[in-house]
Enzyme design. Structure first.
Site, PDB file in Angstrom:
ATOM      1  CG  HIS A  24       0.677   3.034  12.509  1.00 22.15           C
ATOM      2  ND1 HIS A  24      -0.666   2.832  12.586  1.00 22.15           N
ATOM      3  CD2 HIS A  24       1.041   2.561  11.284  1.00 22.15           C
ATOM      4  CE1 HIS A  24      -1.110   2.273  11.462  1.00 22.15           C
ATOM      5  NE2 HIS A  24      -0.076   2.091  10.656  1.00 22.15           N
ATOM      6  CG  HIS A  67      -0.501   0.137   2.522  1.00 22.57           C
ATOM      7  ND1 HIS A  67      -0.361   1.379   3.118  1.00 22.57           N
ATOM      8  CD2 HIS A  67      -0.103  -0.766   3.453  1.00 22.57           C
ATOM      9  CE1 HIS A  67       0.086   1.223   4.354  1.00 22.57           C
ATOM     10  NE2 HIS A  67       0.251  -0.066   4.583  1.00 22.57           N
ATOM     11  CG  ASP A 102       1.759  -3.652   5.261  1.00 16.26           C
ATOM     12  OD1 ASP A 102       0.544  -3.471   5.065  1.00 16.26           O
ATOM     13  OD2 ASP A 102       2.503  -2.778   5.759  1.00 16.26           O
ATOM     14  CD  GLU A 106      -3.095  -1.368   5.218  1.00 11.33           C
ATOM     15  OE1 GLU A 106      -2.737  -0.234   5.640  1.00 11.33           O
ATOM     16  OE2 GLU A 106      -3.117  -2.369   5.945  1.00 11.33           O
ATOM     17  CD  GLU A 107      -1.590   2.505   7.437  1.00 12.67           C
ATOM     18  OE1 GLU A 107      -2.252   1.983   8.356  1.00 12.67           O
ATOM     19  OE2 GLU A 107      -0.364   2.350   7.326  1.00 12.67           O
ATOM     20  CG  ASP A 155       2.565   0.789   7.780  1.00  9.68           C
ATOM     21  OD1 ASP A 155       1.878   0.808   8.807  1.00  9.68           O
ATOM     22  OD2 ASP A 155       2.186   0.293   6.704  1.00  9.68           O
TER      23      ASP A 155
END
Lengths: 373, 331, 355
Positions: free
Chosen positions: B303, B63, B217, B194-195, B164
């Protein structure tokens, strides 16, 4: 903007008494998620009636879940294919389901959809097909200790009481707040403004459908329990793009400490609320631009709904098949999912007006542009 | 490959506004792909190869969106209130810097929290772009920003925001660049959104309709002080995912991937991730079902604005993918 | 002719955790082979058994779904020969301490879930229930051997053998949802001696406990006219609230609510009354917690029904079911199927619904 003839100054669509009556019928109808029959009946009557009297070619059917799917082909000459536009409004409302008969007219119940427990105590309800009256009663304050009044009344202790001797109610019946539609000056008050206002708009859009698009209207079921009707309706229609017409909460009341309200979501009276982002959908930027440009150039009042939170049928629609560019436009309303909500008639008119203009001015090449510019 | 990684991680593109990163990746892949298209939600799909003897239609997904913030209100004094795009935590915001898509930079500040034991919520945070009043602010409600941190090359370890999943995208780009003859037709899907719920991969998988799917990922690690109890460490190889919070990899795929890695002597780790999921889940549930798995890049501080990966793991992930694609897949 | 009790005992002793259903599928395949015209496997591993109807093509079809996956544990790490585990599906960690299990490593190894002494746990858990992440599995083997035989991702299933308890009840693990597989098997057996015009797809779905993946994908592949999910429901018993549970041994439940097509529910209710099969209507206000959540909204939508088999102590290794409820459910399904004709579809039109 397309090469349409120079447009006139915008006037909100005129409201005939018949339209207010239709709104009243829709709001007073009881149609909890999974049991949308009363509203479906009105929708079918309106749409089939229109097709009959207008002679316009169109198709109306109900699908496996009870969605009403209406196809109105447009009329254009030339080789450019018309855009297939899905418009969506949900027929269901939040409410209750009777889950156990305790005897003597007293019933346990569960909530269908999201309702704050604090909205329940001491309210009248209508139960079942016959709208049998009942009440969600509470222990009298005289018998209540001071510290108890600070505690939330659990669903487990609440009951619907239809009075001793009621024998027409059975487990599985649905119930709703016994709240009748009424006009209060510039405002409308009633239950299920979410989303009967959208249903009424969609009926009107069908009656005024322009020729430049193929209009695919979905009156959906079960939005309040997960946008389930919209999922299959979008799969069936497989449109080029979709607009969900819903209601969104206006939290435009004074804050408790008088500080600036930064979390109003949208405001009553400020026009249709265009969504950029909610928790279920990131609106297609081309559709955002088209709606905003249409509103700006014609002078139609509109507002941007604050990003975040909530969700509409668009959340299910845009994820179907290979992806469907989607957006939501809502009529603002206060106190959704409670005994009664309040909206402004003018916001309803302007939401209708914006959508009518947006459809007429929809460029056939909108989706061949890059998503973001 | 480090300059490719740097270029990708430093491109600002939050979920729903992937145009910048899509353009960067387009330039990297267009001369290598047999076909390149962008679908209705903005997924960039590069097709390579033809199905031949014993081959399959394979979808690889990484992604290209990153987490970020979106403005909800501009107050009288010119402070911006916001909500999140994807899984952002208040703790990683404090004192952080953000970059809007129009280039505007800002700082995240916090209201005073009376209770010293409590952490701020997003309602307590705001972005300060240095304005003194609303009229000075050119940002509007709905504008998005990403976290702003430059790429750091620490040798074996690389640090940046948006590892990410730009690191996964880099792996896919590099795999395409090093493409060898293969019995498979491969769809390199640079997926969007995606998130916020695997939205791009859901629709891309429906459109591509593959025989099997692999996501690339990041995953967490258990190798930091009093951290997650997880058997994955930085530098011990890309992982072969057994399961995560949202899906269970097809065991036949896992076995095939393990055998391939062992035969080719590529270091790998087995991965069980208890929270989080990837595009592989979306692929698995598509149409009549797609056997799905995932190759993960171990990553610390996921994140946060300083996600850390091991460069060797990244290179070995490319090797693993090339090895997997070089022969027919026996499930 | 399959005797249901021994068959069910065989079903619950075969492992088949979500995502790894191959062993249980094999057993169901053997049982269904003589009862179906065709057997196939979906891309995710669901078992599809077809019984062709007698009507001319194109025939309508009814899909019966019973998930074959069961809950359990998975190895997440090995410390000094002790296994750390996580859940596959929803397991209340409070039932774990002291449970006998089987570790499916390179060999099947008997093990025990153990709760370390409080002195080895964070201070929070001196008396409070211990979360799964602090429990361990002890195989009794030395660390070097464990390392050779067990690896990350290996599955751990409950070892409790089924017990024949009072009044034709069975107690054990994985009754959720092997009892429904047994009910489907009863139905297929019954259909051997009956004629039915519609096609019947008996589907043992995968991954219901984690993603509903089997239901979504099998429904998409088979695109049936109707779908019926058969799953366990909550039986009344100690510890469970009376108003959310149904009596054990008094018949299957027939679902009612948005996840169920009301005409289907009514058809089943009328049929059960007419045949004097004991049953209870189960009011389900929102989603049913079964494969029907997926079946109903696949592709263009499928009219769906939920049949519940009451089960006590769901998601523990001592689940309890009444054998009578299983055979009743199987019989009711068979009777429903044989009653299906080409006119049934009209009953499902929403425009016929009252109100």
């Amino acid at each position: 903007m397309t090469n349409q003839p120079q447009t006139h100054k915008y006037h909100p669509p005129r409201l005939a008494p018949a339209q207010i009556r239709l709104l009243e019928r829709l709001c007073n109808a009881c149609a909890i998620s999974g049991d949308e029959g009363e509203v479906r009946k009105i929708v079918l009557e309106q749409v089939r009636g229109y097709l009959k009297t207008s002679g316009r070619p169109g198709d109306v059917k109900t699908d496996a879940l009870g969605n009403v799917l209406v196809t109105l082909p447009g009329k254009t000459s030339g080789s450019v294919p018309r855009l297939r536009v899905m418009l969506d409004a949900h027929m269901d409302e939040v409410g209750f389901m009777i889950t156990k008969d305790d005897g003597k007219g007293i019933f346990r119940f569960e909530i269908v959809g999201g309702i704050d427990l604090r909205q329940l105590p001491g309210k009248p309800v209508w139960i079942g097909e016959k709208h049998t009256p009942g009440a969600i009663g509470v222990k009298p304050i005289h018998l209540t200790r001071r510290d108890e009044t600070k505690k939330l009344i659990d669903l487990d202790t609440l009951r619907i009481d239809a009075g001793p001797g009621s024998n027409s109610i059975k487990v599985g019946d649905r119930a709703t707040f016994a709240s009748s539609f009424t006009r209060l000056g510039p405002s409308l008050r009633g239950k299920a403004l979410d989303d009967r206002l959208g249903v009424a708009i969609l009926i009107e859009l069908i009656k005024t459908a322009p020729d430049n698009i193929d209009l695919l209207a979905a009156f959906t079921v079960q939005e309040e329990v997960g946008a389930r009707g919209a999922k299959v309706a979008a799969y069936t229609f497989n449109p080029d793009l979709a607009i969900a017409i819903d209601s969104t909460p206006a939290y435009d009341l004074p804050t408790w400490d008088g500080s600036e309200n930064a979390v109003y979501n949208c405001r009553l009276g400020a026009g249709p609320a265009i969504y950029l982002a909610d928790s279920a959908t990131l609106a297609d930027p081309r559709l955002v631009r088209h709606l905003v440009d249409t509103a700006e150039s014609l002078g139609i009042p509109y507002q941007i709904r604050q990003p975040g939170g909530g969700g509409t049928d668009a959340g299910a629609i845009h994820r179907q098949r290979a992806g469907i560019p989607s957006i939501s436009v809502s009529v603002p309303g206060r106190y959704h999912h409670s005994f009664a909500s309040i909206s402004r008639l003018a916001d309803w008119q302007n939401t209708l007006g914006l959508l009518q203009a947006a459809l007429i001015h929809l460029p056939a090449d909108l989706l061949s542009r890059d998503r973001e510019q | 490959m480090k300059s490719l990684i740097q270029k990708l991680v430093e491109t600002p593109s939050p979920s729903g506004r992937e145009e910048n990163i899509r353009q960067v990746i387009r330039l990297e892949v267009e001369s290598y792909a047999d076909d390149l298209r962008t679908d209705a939600l903005g997924n960039l799909i590069a097709r390579k190869g033809q199905v031949s003897q014993g081959g399959s239609k394979v979808m690889l997904a990484a992604h290209i969106d990153e987490i970020g913030v979106i403005v909800t209100h501009i107050d009288e004094k010119g402070f911006l209130r916001f909500t999140t795009i994807g899984g952002v935590r208040p703790t990683t915001c404090l004192g952080g810097r953000v970059r809007f898509l129009n280039g505007q930079l800002g700082v995240i500040g916090s209201e005073r929290i009376d209770d010293p034991g409590k952490l701020p919520n997003f309602e307590n945070l705001y972005i300060d772009i240095g304005a003194s009043q609303r009229s000075e602010v050119a940002i509007r409600v709905g504008d998005m920003a990403v976290f702003d941190r430059p790429f750091l090359d620490l040798g074996d370890r690389l640090v940046s925001k948006a590892m990410d999943d730009r690191i996964g995208a880099a792996v896919l780009v590099e795999t395409l660049h090093q493409w060898q003859p293969s019995p498979h037709q491969v769809f390199f899907v640079f997926s969007v959104q995606e998130e916020v719920g695997l939205r791009g991969a859901t629709t891309a998988a429906f459109g591509v309709d593959p025989d099997l799917g692999l996501a690339v990922d990041v995953t967490g690690t258990g190798d930091t002080p009093k951290g997650l109890k997880m058997e994955v460490s930085l530098g011990k190889g890309p992982t072969i995912k057994v399961r995560d919070g949202g899906m269970i990899s097809d065991p036949r795929l896992v076995d095939w991937m393990v055998r391939t890695a062992e035969n080719a002597r590529i270091p790998y780790q087995l991965e069980v991730l208890e929270g989080g999921t990837t595009d592989a889940r979306a692929m698995q549930l598509t149409r009549s079902g797609v056997p799905a798995g995932c190759v993960s890049i171990p990553c610390r501080y996921v994140h946060s604005p300083s996600e850390m990966v091991d460069y060797n793991d990244v290179q070995n992930a490319v090797r693993l993918l090339l090895e997997l694609l070089s022969k027919p897949i026996q499930l | 002719m399959i005797n249901i009790l021994p068959f069910l005992k065989k079903l619950v002793t075969a492992p088949g955790l979500s995502g790894h259903e191959a062993p249980i599928r094999k057993i169901i395949e053997e049982a269904w082979s003589p009862l179906t015209d065709e057997l196939g496997v979906s891309r995710l591993g669901s078992l599809h058994g077809l019984r062709r109807g007698t009507a001319s093509e194109p025939r309508q079809s009814v899909l019966l779904a019973a998930h074959m996956d069961a809950i359990g544990l998975m190895v997440t790490g090995i410390s000094d020969g002790f296994l750390r585990v996580t859940q596959v599906g929803g397991v209340d960690p409070r039932i774990l301490p002291g449970q006998p299990v089987i570790v499916h490593g390179r060999e099947d190894l008997p093990g025990l879930v153990v709760q370390p002494s409080p002195r080895l746990l964070p201070s929070k858990y001196q008396e409070d229930p211990v979360p799964t992440e602090y429990l361990l599995v002890d195989t009794g083997l030395l660390p070097s051997r464990v390392k050779r035989l067990v690896r990350l991702g290996d599955l751990v299933s409950f070892a409790q053998l089924p017990l024949e308890t009072g009044s034709e009840t069975l107690t054990g693990h994985s009754l959720d949802n092997r009892v429904s597989v047994a009910a489907l098997t009863c139905c297929l057996q019954e259909l051997q001696h009956r004629l039915h015009t519609w096609d019947v797809w008996a589907v043992a779905t995968v991954q219901e406990e984690v993603t509903l993946g089997g239901a979504f994908t099998s429904a998409f592949q088979l695109k049936p006219t109707l779908a019926i999910a058969v799953d366990v429901t909550f039986a009344s018993g100690p510890g469970s609230p009376e108003h959310q549970t149904y009596p054990l041994g008094e018949g299957p439940t027939l679902g009612w609510g948005p996840n169920i097509h009301p005409a289907l529910s009514k058809a089943f209710q009328e049929l059960a009354k007419r045949l004097e099969i004991p049953h209870v209507v189960e009011a389900i206000p929102e989603n049913s917690g079964t494969d029907a959540i997926a079946l109903q909204v696949t592709a263009e939508g499928i009219p769906s029904m939920v049949i519940g088999i009451p089960l006590r102590y769901m998601h523990t290794p001592v689940e309890m079911v009444s054998m009578k409820d299983i055979t009743r459910a199987g019989r009711l399904l068979a009777e429903f199927i044989t009653s299906l004709d080409s006119n049934f579809i009209e009953k499902l039109s929403w425009e016929e619904q009252p109100g």
